[in-house]
Write a protein that holds these residues in place. Structure first.
Motif, PDB file in Angstrom:
ATOM      1  N   MET A   1      37.971  35.505  36.827  1.00 57.48           N
ATOM      2  CA  MET A   1      38.565  36.681  36.193  1.00 57.48           C
ATOM      3  C   MET A   1      38.871  37.764  37.225  1.00 57.48           C
ATOM      4  O   MET A   1      39.923  38.409  37.178  1.00 57.48           O
ATOM      5  N   GLY A   2      37.959  37.949  38.177  1.00 55.96           N
ATOM      6  CA  GLY A   2      38.153  38.975  39.198  1.00 55.96           C
ATOM      7  C   GLY A   2      39.409  38.759  40.015  1.00 55.96           C
ATOM      8  O   GLY A   2      40.123  39.712  40.345  1.00 55.96           O
ATOM      9  N   MET A   3      39.708  37.515  40.322  1.00 62.95           N
ATOM     10  CA  MET A   3      40.944  37.240  41.067  1.00 62.95           C
ATOM     11  C   MET A   3      42.169  37.587  40.230  1.00 62.95           C
ATOM     12  O   MET A   3      43.147  38.126  40.757  1.00 62.95           O
ATOM     13  N   LEU A   4      42.127  37.291  38.936  1.00 65.47           N
ATOM     14  CA  LEU A   4      43.282  37.623  38.085  1.00 65.47           C
ATOM     15  C   LEU A   4      43.469  39.135  37.995  1.00 65.47           C
ATOM     16  O   LEU A   4      44.602  39.623  38.013  1.00 65.47           O
ATOM     17  N   LEU A  23      39.068  35.389  29.579  1.00 63.63           N
ATOM     18  CA  LEU A  23      38.010  35.106  30.558  1.00 63.63           C
ATOM     19  C   LEU A  23      36.856  36.093  30.432  1.00 63.63           C
ATOM     20  O   LEU A  23      35.691  35.698  30.534  1.00 63.63           O
ATOM     21  N   PHE A  24      37.166  37.373  30.193  1.00 62.96           N
ATOM     22  CA  PHE A  24      36.083  38.355  30.040  1.00 62.96           C
ATOM     23  C   PHE A  24      35.224  38.023  28.827  1.00 62.96           C
ATOM     24  O   PHE A  24      33.991  38.038  28.903  1.00 62.96           O
ATOM     25  N   LEU A  25      35.867  37.705  27.722  1.00 59.80           N
ATOM     26  CA  LEU A  25      35.113  37.385  26.504  1.00 59.80           C
ATOM     27  C   LEU A  25      34.325  36.084  26.656  1.00 59.80           C
ATOM     28  O   LEU A  25      33.135  36.029  26.330  1.00 59.80           O
ATOM     29  N   ALA A  26      34.976  35.044  27.168  1.00 61.09           N
ATOM     30  CA  ALA A  26      34.294  33.760  27.357  1.00 61.09           C
ATOM     31  C   ALA A  26      33.171  33.895  28.379  1.00 61.09           C
ATOM     32  O   ALA A  26      32.088  33.316  28.213  1.00 61.09           O
ATOM     33  N   GLY A  27      33.419  34.669  29.430  1.00 59.52           N
ATOM     34  CA  GLY A  27      32.402  34.872  30.450  1.00 59.52           C
ATOM     35  C   GLY A  27      31.230  35.703  29.961  1.00 59.52           C
ATOM     36  O   GLY A  27      30.084  35.464  30.360  1.00 59.52           O
ATOM     37  N   VAL A  44      27.324  40.575  33.742  1.00 64.45           N
ATOM     38  CA  VAL A  44      27.813  39.556  34.673  1.00 64.45           C
ATOM     39  C   VAL A  44      29.300  39.768  34.932  1.00 64.45           C
ATOM     40  O   VAL A  44      29.765  39.680  36.074  1.00 64.45           O
ATOM     41  N   MET A  45      30.054  40.051  33.883  1.00 69.01           N
ATOM     42  CA  MET A  45      31.503  40.172  33.996  1.00 69.01           C
ATOM     43  C   MET A  45      31.954  41.556  34.448  1.00 69.01           C
ATOM     44  O   MET A  45      32.909  41.677  35.218  1.00 69.01           O
ATOM     45  N   ASP A  85      22.468  37.350  36.234  1.00 64.45           N
ATOM     46  CA  ASP A  85      23.665  36.968  36.987  1.00 64.45           C
ATOM     47  C   ASP A  85      23.401  35.814  37.958  1.00 64.45           C
ATOM     48  O   ASP A  85      23.501  35.966  39.180  1.00 64.45           O
ATOM     49  N   PRO A  86      23.075  34.637  37.417  1.00 65.44           N
ATOM     50  CA  PRO A  86      22.803  33.488  38.296  1.00 65.44           C
ATOM     51  C   PRO A  86      24.003  33.181  39.189  1.00 65.44           C
ATOM     52  O   PRO A  86      25.154  33.312  38.772  1.00 65.44           O
TER      53      PRO A  86
END
Length: 152
Positions: free
Chosen positions: A79-82, A50-54, A125-126, A69-70
């Motif tokens: 990702m943050g929840m995980l 998720l970090f890489l894709a995000g 953003v991530m 960061d729209p």
């Protein structure tokens, strides 16, 4: 590839929710957490992917929307929840507490989260959400420890 990036960044359009898209993105994170295997490797792998894709899709979305960061980009909340729930042995009540904690830390962005969002492109953003999630994870751990100390 631009469309694929926007679909990823908005988590299949969840980011277009008419209000509180970050909250909806966090809810998707809860559902993903529930569906993931409980192994450390599976959860850590999901966070990295998720970090890489995000980072990639968030950067594309920033260029597409012409803003940093729209709000429609919610892959960072997933990702943050995980990260918030990572290695925390909780059921649904604890997961709900994690959800609330992550939303609080994501909104207030304590140091260094507020500085990490200044990193260039999708990494910024991530990264700010990843740091907010680390704070939420630690707060959840403290809350669980306090709960177990009282309950026994």
């Amino acid at each position: 590839m631009g469309r694929v990036a926007l679909v990823l960044a908005t988590v299949l359009g969840v980011g277009y929710a008419p209000f509180a898209p970050g909250t909806f993105g966090s809810a998707v994170g809860l559902v993903l957490w529930w569906g993931l295997p409980t192994s450390i490797a599976a959860q850590a792998s999901a966070i990295v992917v998720l970090f890489l894709a995000g980072s990639w899709s968030g950067g594309v979305a920033e260029r597409h929307y012409g803003t940093t960061d729209p709000s429609v980009v919610v892959i960072d909340e997933v990702m943050g929840m995980l990260i918030t729930l990572f290695l925390n042995p909780v059921g649904w009540r604890g997961a709900f507490a994690a959800f609330l904690l992550f939303r609080i830390f994501d909104v207030i962005k304590p140091y260094p989260s507020n500085h990490l969002e200044r990193l260039p492109g999708g990494v910024g953003v991530m990264a700010d959400d990843a740091m907010a999630a680390v704070y939420a994870n630690l707060a959840l751990r403290a809350g669980l420890a306090a709960w177990h100390a009282v309950i026994g």
